[in-house]
Design a protein around this motif. Structure first.
Motif, PDB file in Angstrom:
ATOM      1  N   ARG A 289       4.367   1.151   0.070  1.00  0.00           N
ATOM      2  CA  ARG A 289       4.450   0.142  -1.001  1.00  0.00           C
ATOM      3  C   ARG A 289       5.817   0.227  -1.682  1.00  0.00           C
ATOM      4  NH1 ARG A 289      -0.480  -2.338  -1.351  1.00  0.00           N
ATOM      5  NH2 ARG A 289      -2.263  -0.981  -0.936  1.00  0.00           N
TER       6      ARG A 289
ATOM      7  N   ASP B 253       9.961  -2.762   0.710  1.00  0.00           N
ATOM      8  CA  ASP B 253      10.310  -3.995   1.417  1.00  0.00           C
ATOM      9  C   ASP B 253       9.449  -4.182   2.660  1.00  0.00           C
ATOM     10  OD1 ASP B 253      12.034  -5.638   0.207  1.00  0.00           O
ATOM     11  OD2 ASP B 253      13.868  -4.816   1.102  1.00  0.00           O
ATOM     12  N   SER B 254       8.165  -3.835   2.534  1.00  0.00           N
ATOM     13  CA  SER B 254       7.246  -3.982   3.665  1.00  0.00           C
ATOM     14  C   SER B 254       6.405  -5.231   3.457  1.00  0.00           C
ATOM     15  CB  SER B 254       6.333  -2.749   3.743  1.00  0.00           C
ATOM     16  OG  SER B 254       5.140  -3.074   4.440  1.00  0.00           O
ATOM     17  N   ARG B 255       6.515  -6.172   4.396  1.00  0.00           N
ATOM     18  CA  ARG B 255       5.741  -7.412   4.266  1.00  0.00           C
ATOM     19  C   ARG B 255       4.244  -7.107   4.332  1.00  0.00           C
ATOM     20  NH1 ARG B 255       6.064 -12.051   8.529  1.00  0.00           N
ATOM     21  NH2 ARG B 255       8.085 -11.134   8.930  1.00  0.00           N
ATOM     22  N   LYS B 256       3.919  -6.150   5.219  1.00  0.00           N
ATOM     23  CA  LYS B 256       2.508  -5.815   5.411  1.00  0.00           C
ATOM     24  C   LYS B 256       1.876  -5.252   4.130  1.00  0.00           C
ATOM     25  CE  LYS B 256      -0.069  -2.982   8.774  1.00  0.00           C
ATOM     26  NZ  LYS B 256       0.204  -1.915   9.769  1.00  0.00           N
ATOM     27  N   TRP B 257       2.627  -4.397   3.430  1.00  0.00           N
ATOM     28  CA  TRP B 257       2.061  -3.685   2.283  1.00  0.00           C
ATOM     29  C   TRP B 257       2.296  -4.373   0.955  1.00  0.00           C
ATOM     30  CZ3 TRP B 257      -1.133   0.563   2.035  1.00  0.00           C
ATOM     31  CH2 TRP B 257      -1.455   1.126   3.285  1.00  0.00           C
ATOM     32  N   ASP B 258       3.324  -5.221   0.878  1.00  0.00           N
ATOM     33  CA  ASP B 258       3.637  -5.792  -0.437  1.00  0.00           C
ATOM     34  C   ASP B 258       3.192  -7.245  -0.596  1.00  0.00           C
ATOM     35  OD1 ASP B 258       4.605  -3.374  -1.329  1.00  0.00           O
ATOM     36  OD2 ASP B 258       6.662  -3.777  -0.736  1.00  0.00           O
ATOM     37  N   THR B 259       2.450  -7.771   0.394  1.00  0.00           N
ATOM     38  CA  THR B 259       1.976  -9.161   0.277  1.00  0.00           C
ATOM     39  C   THR B 259       0.709  -9.249  -0.563  1.00  0.00           C
ATOM     40  OG1 THR B 259       3.005  -9.829   2.352  1.00  0.00           O
ATOM     41  CG2 THR B 259       1.136 -11.160   1.618  1.00  0.00           C
TER      42      THR B 259
ATOM     43  N   LEU C 285      -0.351  -7.808   9.706  1.00  0.00           N
ATOM     44  CA  LEU C 285       0.935  -7.929  10.419  1.00  0.00           C
ATOM     45  C   LEU C 285       1.152  -6.817  11.464  1.00  0.00           C
ATOM     46  CD1 LEU C 285       3.592  -9.731   9.920  1.00  0.00           C
ATOM     47  CD2 LEU C 285       4.432  -7.731   8.714  1.00  0.00           C
TER      48      LEU C 285
ATOM     49  N   GLY D  26      11.865  -3.843  12.009  1.00  0.00           N
ATOM     50  CA  GLY D  26      12.830  -4.255  10.978  1.00  0.00           C
ATOM     51  C   GLY D  26      14.280  -4.133  11.402  1.00  0.00           C
TER      52      GLY D  26
END
Ligand SMILES: Cc1ncc(COP(=O)(O)O)c(C=O)c1O
Length: 388
Positions: free
Chosen positions: A12, A15-21, A31, A239
């Motif tokens: 968290r 800059d993780s799309r999976k964790w911060d969405t 993802l 990434g």
């Protein structure tokens, strides 16, 4: 060297799309990246390079990169790739787009097998081509078969010029056999249809199955294809945005590369090519242990769901860490299903209708995570389904 796949790494705020969405109360199982640290030799090489402190332009034809692609295909799949066949690409999706622009015309048809990886549904119409879908057919074993009769019908259409193969197939986790691939290759040759084989999931193939690179099938198949690869799924380096295309035929290679040049997409990044080279040259141990760990996750999931959530049917998964869960017995429309898992179970997954025809009523779960996280997600789903 041993890698600890049980290690929990807090992603968290990184800059993780999976964790911060989604909110912090949601377990992200969507993802397609894993929650495993990448191999230590990759981390060490990147840190060492970073410490140098100068990050100027790298060369456009660093042969170490191409050699690492050649090495991996030989070691893992026994495919002899000539170094001149391999081209750097910014990732797999751009490579598919360059191939589509090189080998088809606007207005042409591109055939793919449904349901399939959702961005394919955008890049084809966005480039002015039409999608023709060949539905994968559910079989008695809980997996999927290829509908060859319909495939041939679509390939034989006047304006069909490309077959976009997802090998192995995301989201149903199918590993195509040599026989199936050979039949596809022959049909494409018969109808003059060029093949783009997306092999991004090729390293994650479970016991009893084997990945066959499309270009290794025969000289004729090789001369009629582009194979797209990326170590991103295996080594968790999506990434760094670096992949490769393997194009055995010289003329095809030049046509493809012309599209790369049109977009000036040959520029490489230091922190892209280096992790790929180190992963492919030094990290077989990690790929082997990852597979073993995922095999354990898959077994845990299959046993848990069969015993405790029998309304959900797990598709027979031969490849990929993406598991296709048939939730039709829950009797929910796609939006409702997504809302149920997200808001009641607090587990984020990809909702099936996004993958095209045949997807509704399914959810795609990413099991590329420490076992404890998978256990938490399944416990939550079990509790939510019981409340229905
Ligand atoms: C089948 C398939 N192709 C391509 C991609 C994306 O690849 P890239 O990030 O290299 O464009 C994914 C990512 O999940 C995928 O599953």
């Amino acid at each position: 060297m041993r890698h600890n796949f049980d290690e929990i790494v807090d992603r968290r705020g990184t800059d993780s799309r999976k964790w911060d969405t989604y909110g912090t109360d949601v377990v992200p199982m969507w993802l397609a990246d894993t929650d495993f640290k990448c191999p230590q030799p990759v981390i060490d090489a990147v840190v060492k390079r970073a410490e140098h402190g100068i990050y100027g332009y790298p060369p456009d034809d660093n042969k170490n990169f191409e050699q690492s692609i050649v090495n991996w295909q030989k070691k893992r799949f026994g495919w002899d790739v000539d170094i001149d066949w391999a081209e750097h690409t910014p990732a797999v999706i751009p490579a598919i787009i360059y191939a589509m622009r090189a080998f088809t015309q606007p207005g042409d048809n591109v055939v793919m097998q449904m349901p399939v990886y959702h961005p394919f549904h955008a890049i084809i119409p966005n480039n002015g081509r039409h999608i023709l879908g060949n539905q994968l057919a559910p079989n008695k074993e809980g997996g999927f078969d290829v509908d060859f009769a319909n495939l041939e019908e679509l390939l034989s259409k006047k304006r069909t010029t490309m077959f976009l193969l997802c090998n192995p197939h995301n989201p149903v986790g199918k590993c195509f056999t040599r026989e199936e691939l050979t039949r596809m290759a022959k049909l494409c040759l018969k109808h003059n249809v060029f093949v783009v084989s997306d092999e991004i999931h090729s390293d994650i193939v479970y016991k009893g199955n084997r990945h066959i690179p499309f270009g290794s099938l025969s000289a004729e198949a090789a001369a009629n294809c582009v194979v797209c690869v990326n170590p991103s799924k295996t080594f968790n380096i999506a990434g760094v945005r670096t992949g490769a295309a393997i194009i055995p035929d010289r003329r095809n290679h030049d046509l493809f590369y012309a599209r790369v040049e049109d977009n000036k997409a040959y520029g490489r990044t230091i922190f892209g090519t280096l992790p790929v080279e180190v992963a492919y040259n030094e990290c077989d141990y990690y790929a082997d242990q990852l597979l073993e760990y995922l095999e354990g996750n898959l077994e845990y999931l299959n046993t848990f769901v069969a015993a405790k959530i029998p309304k959900i049917k797990v598709t027979k998964t031969e490849a990929t860490y993406l598991v296709w869960l048939n939730c039709q017995a829950l009797n929910m429309a796609p939006k409702e299903l997504q809302k149920f898992f997200l808001e009641e179970a607090k587990v984020a997954m990809n909702e099936g209708s996004n993958f095209g025809p045949g997807g509704a009523g399914n959810m795609r779960m990413n099991i590329g995570c420490p076992r404890s996280q998978l256990q938490e997600a399944l416990n939550r789903i079990e509790a939510a389904v019981k409340k229905l």
